[in-house]
Every structure is written in structure tokens, then in C-alpha cells.
Design a protein around this motif. Structure first.
Motif, PDB file in Angstrom:
ATOM      1  N   ALA A  79       0.855  -1.186   0.000  1.00 17.64           N
ATOM      2  CA  ALA A  79       0.000   0.000   0.000  1.00 17.64           C
ATOM      3  C   ALA A  79       0.888   1.231   0.000  1.00 17.64           C
ATOM      4  N   PHE A  80       0.428   2.306  -0.628  1.00 16.03           N
ATOM      5  CA  PHE A  80       1.212   3.538  -0.593  1.00 16.03           C
ATOM      6  C   PHE A  80       0.283   4.742  -0.668  1.00 16.03           C
ATOM      7  N   VAL A  81       0.795   5.865  -0.227  1.00 15.18           N
ATOM      8  CA  VAL A  81       0.077   7.130  -0.356  1.00 15.18           C
ATOM      9  C   VAL A  81       1.082   8.194  -0.767  1.00 15.18           C
ATOM     10  N   ARG A  82       0.670   9.045  -1.697  1.00 15.29           N
ATOM     11  CA  ARG A  82       1.539  10.127  -2.165  1.00 15.29           C
ATOM     12  C   ARG A  82       0.670  11.357  -2.392  1.00 15.29           C
ATOM     13  N   THR A  83       1.029  12.456  -1.760  1.00 15.70           N
ATOM     14  CA  THR A  83       0.271  13.697  -1.937  1.00 15.70           C
ATOM     15  C   THR A  83       1.230  14.839  -2.268  1.00 15.70           C
ATOM     16  N   PHE A  84       0.690  15.807  -2.982  1.00 15.28           N
ATOM     17  CA  PHE A  84       1.456  17.000  -3.342  1.00 15.28           C
ATOM     18  C   PHE A  84       0.610  18.219  -3.027  1.00 15.28           C
ATOM     19  N   HIS A  85       1.235  19.369  -2.914  1.00 19.45           N
ATOM     20  CA  HIS A  85       0.538  20.610  -2.621  1.00 19.45           C
ATOM     21  C   HIS A  85       1.087  21.706  -3.522  1.00 19.45           C
ATOM     22  N   SER A  86       0.212  22.587  -3.985  1.00 21.38           N
ATOM     23  CA  SER A  86       0.659  23.670  -4.862  1.00 21.38           C
ATOM     24  C   SER A  86       1.541  24.677  -4.135  1.00 21.38           C
ATOM     25  N   ASP A  87       1.406  24.743  -2.797  1.00 21.72           N
ATOM     26  CA  ASP A  87       2.230  25.640  -1.995  1.00 21.72           C
ATOM     27  C   ASP A  87       3.528  24.925  -1.635  1.00 21.72           C
ATOM     28  N   PRO A  88       4.693  25.429  -2.077  1.00 17.59           N
ATOM     29  CA  PRO A  88       5.963  24.749  -1.795  1.00 17.59           C
ATOM     30  C   PRO A  88       6.301  24.661  -0.311  1.00 17.59           C
ATOM     31  N   GLU A  89       5.595  25.438   0.525  1.00 16.25           N
ATOM     32  CA  GLU A  89       5.828  25.362   1.964  1.00 16.25           C
ATOM     33  C   GLU A  89       5.345  24.030   2.537  1.00 16.25           C
ATOM     34  N   TYR A  90       4.444  23.364   1.815  1.00 18.78           N
ATOM     35  CA  TYR A  90       3.918  22.077   2.268  1.00 18.78           C
ATOM     36  C   TYR A  90       4.723  20.958   1.612  1.00 18.78           C
ATOM     37  N   ARG A  91       5.501  20.247   2.406  1.00 14.78           N
ATOM     38  CA  ARG A  91       6.292  19.165   1.827  1.00 14.78           C
ATOM     39  C   ARG A  91       5.382  17.992   1.485  1.00 14.78           C
ATOM     40  N   PRO A  92       5.684  17.288   0.407  1.00 15.91           N
ATOM     41  CA  PRO A  92       4.830  16.169  -0.005  1.00 15.91           C
ATOM     42  C   PRO A  92       4.903  15.003   0.968  1.00 15.91           C
ATOM     43  N   VAL A  93       3.875  14.176   0.920  1.00 15.13           N
ATOM     44  CA  VAL A  93       3.860  12.924   1.676  1.00 15.13           C
ATOM     45  C   VAL A  93       4.087  11.803   0.679  1.00 15.13           C
ATOM     46  N   ASP A  94       5.026  10.922   0.969  1.00 15.35           N
ATOM     47  CA  ASP A  94       5.335   9.804   0.078  1.00 15.35           C
ATOM     48  C   ASP A  94       5.720   8.612   0.948  1.00 15.35           C
ATOM     49  N   LEU A  95       4.744   7.767   1.249  1.00 11.61           N
ATOM     50  CA  LEU A  95       4.940   6.651   2.156  1.00 11.61           C
ATOM     51  C   LEU A  95       4.432   5.366   1.519  1.00 11.61           C
ATOM     52  N   ARG A  96       5.090   4.254   1.823  1.00  9.72           N
ATOM     53  CA  ARG A  96       4.609   2.979   1.311  1.00  9.72           C
ATOM     54  C   ARG A  96       4.989   1.842   2.260  1.00  9.72           C
ATOM     55  N   VAL A  97       4.219   0.777   2.154  1.00 20.91           N
ATOM     56  CA  VAL A  97       4.459  -0.458   2.907  1.00 20.91           C
ATOM     57  C   VAL A  97       4.439  -1.604   1.906  1.00 20.91           C
ATOM     58  N   ASP A  98       5.461  -2.440   1.932  1.00 16.79           N
ATOM     59  CA  ASP A  98       5.539  -3.576   1.017  1.00 16.79           C
ATOM     60  C   ASP A  98       5.640  -4.887   1.785  1.00 16.79           C
ATOM     61  N   CYS A  99       5.089  -5.935   1.186  1.00 15.79           N
ATOM     62  CA  CYS A  99       5.215  -7.304   1.714  1.00 15.79           C
ATOM     63  C   CYS A  99       4.749  -7.404   3.157  1.00 15.79           C
ATOM     64  N   HIS A 100       3.559  -6.908   3.412  1.00 14.40           N
ATOM     65  CA  HIS A 100       2.985  -6.998   4.753  1.00 14.40           C
ATOM     66  C   HIS A 100       1.515  -7.399   4.624  1.00 14.40           C
ATOM     67  N   PRO A 101       1.050  -8.382   5.404  1.00 11.87           N
ATOM     68  CA  PRO A 101      -0.335  -8.835   5.281  1.00 11.87           C
ATOM     69  C   PRO A 101      -1.360  -7.796   5.691  1.00 11.87           C
TER      70      PRO A 101
END
Length: 213
Positions: A79-101
Motif C-alpha cells: 500500500a502507498f500514499v503520495r500527496t502534493f501541494h501547490s504551496d511549496p511550503e507544504y512538503r509532499p507525503v510519500d509513504l509505502r508499505v511492502d510485503c505486509h499482510p
């Protein structure tokens, strides 16, 4: 699209159940679903969430809701989630989990930890020290199981509060039990001038590892 328009395409050879729910600013598409109405149900759930929550939190909560409804009939491994924001002050979120039930549930946990660390970043002063008690407390309340948030909350309090306060001393004792190396870390910070002089002595931490003996 930045305009908020959404679309999805499902080919005729896609294995059932496969469908999508698209509306302005929201699109949920899925295949191999246990429940054929899942995209609509998940979209409705996403819209019901508090808009004050971060986008990443709402996305992973919605993914978890899909899991509860049945999700993918093959089960989940990633599973993964990735978000972006038009305002550069907001750092993106980029997280994932692999090989987990329980990949989605683990992702929910990671997003909560990531949010807590954003509070920790805001708590730093110009010297890189945790100084904002309210921000570190918010991080600790979000992720009390994290040694990082707990330690940051303690450090901010030690820099601003009375060391004789019974609640502060009890909190310190509990963290020392959980983190046996904490007294040594506090000694080093004090020696480096990053904690007020006399902090370790004032907390009676010189014999802290043997308190429960």
C-alpha cells in the motif's frame, strides 16, 4: 488534473468486480473487488471525513475503510500514499508499505507518525532544539508509542518547566523505564549546553537505572 476534473477507464477484459466512481476532485477506481459498489461507498466515506484532517490521513483512512468492506479479493501485500501541494511550503507525503499482510493498516500508522513528526519540526528553535512544548505535546499525543515523540516532549518540558513538578518527574521516570539509555542522552545534552545545567542532577537521574532494584 489541477482543475479537479476526474475520469477513469475500465476495459471489458478486466476481471470482476471492476468499477470507478468519479466526481469533481475525487475519483476512486478498483478492480478484483469483493464488493461491486466499493468505489461509490469509499467515495462517500472520503467525503464524510473531517476536511481539517490532512489529505494523506483521509486517503489512508478511506483505503482502510475499503479493506473493511472487503477490498481486493486477492488480499493485500502493499500500500502507498503520495500527496502534493501547490504551496511549496507544504512538503509532499510519500509513504509505502511492502510485503505486509496488513499493509493498509500499517500505512495508517505511518501517516500518523509522519504527521507527528511535522509537529516536531515546528517545535524546533533556531538552534535545532525542541523548545515548543505545545507542538511536542501534539506530536506525543498523536504517537505516544514513539520514542522520538516522547523524548522530544520531555526535552521541551525540561527546558521550560520546574524540575520539581511531580507530573514532570513521573513522566521522566516512565520514559527512563522505557528507554534505559535516556539518562545518558540527557547527560550528553547537558554537557553540550543543550539542556540547562543541573538538569540530570535535579531529576535524580544519576542512579536512574537502579531505581527499580
Amino acid at each position: 488534473m489541477s482543475s479537479g476534473d476526474t475520469f477513469a477507464f475500465t476495459g471489458s477484459d478486466t476481471e470482476a468486480f471492476a468499477a470507478a466512481a468519479c466526481e469533481q476532485n475525487i475519483c476512486c477506481a478498483a478492480n478484483l473487488m469483493a464488493v461491486d459498489s466499493l468505489p461509490t461507498l469509499v467515495t462517500d466515506y472520503f467525503r464524510s471525513l473531517d476536511p481539517q484532517m490532512s489529505l494523506a490521513s483521509r486517503l489512508v483512512q478511506s483505503a482502510h475503510h475499503a479493506d473493511v468492506l472487503g477490498g481486493d479479493v486477492r488480499g493485500r501485500m502493499s500500500a502507498f500514499v503520495r500527496t502534493f501541494h501547490s504551496d511549496p511550503e507544504y512538503r509532499p507525503v510519500d509513504l509505502r508499505v511492502d510485503c505486509h499482510p496488513d499493509a493498509v493498516l500499517q500505512l495508517v500508522h505511518l501517516v500518523r507518525i509522519e504527521r507527528a513528526h511535522r509537529f516536531l519540526t515546528s517545535a524546533l528553535d533556531e538552534q535545532g532544539r525542541y523548545a515548543n512544548v505545545s507542538a511536542t505535546q501534539a506530536a506525543y499525543q498523536l504517537a505516544p508509542e514513539s520514542a522520538v515523540t516522547a523524548s522530544a516532549y520531555l526535552l521541551a518540558r525540561l527546558r521550560t518547566e520546574d524540575l520539581t513538578d511531580p507530573e514532570l518527574r513521573a513522566f521522566t521516570d516512565e520514559l527512563v523505564r522505557q528507554q534505559p539509555c535516556l539518562p545518558e542522552r540527557l547527560r550528553r545534552l547537558e554537557s553540550a549546553g543543550r539542556l540547562p545545567a543541573g538538569t540530570v542532577e535535579g531529576l535524580d537521574l544519576l542512579e536512574a537505572p537502579h531505581r527499580d532494584a
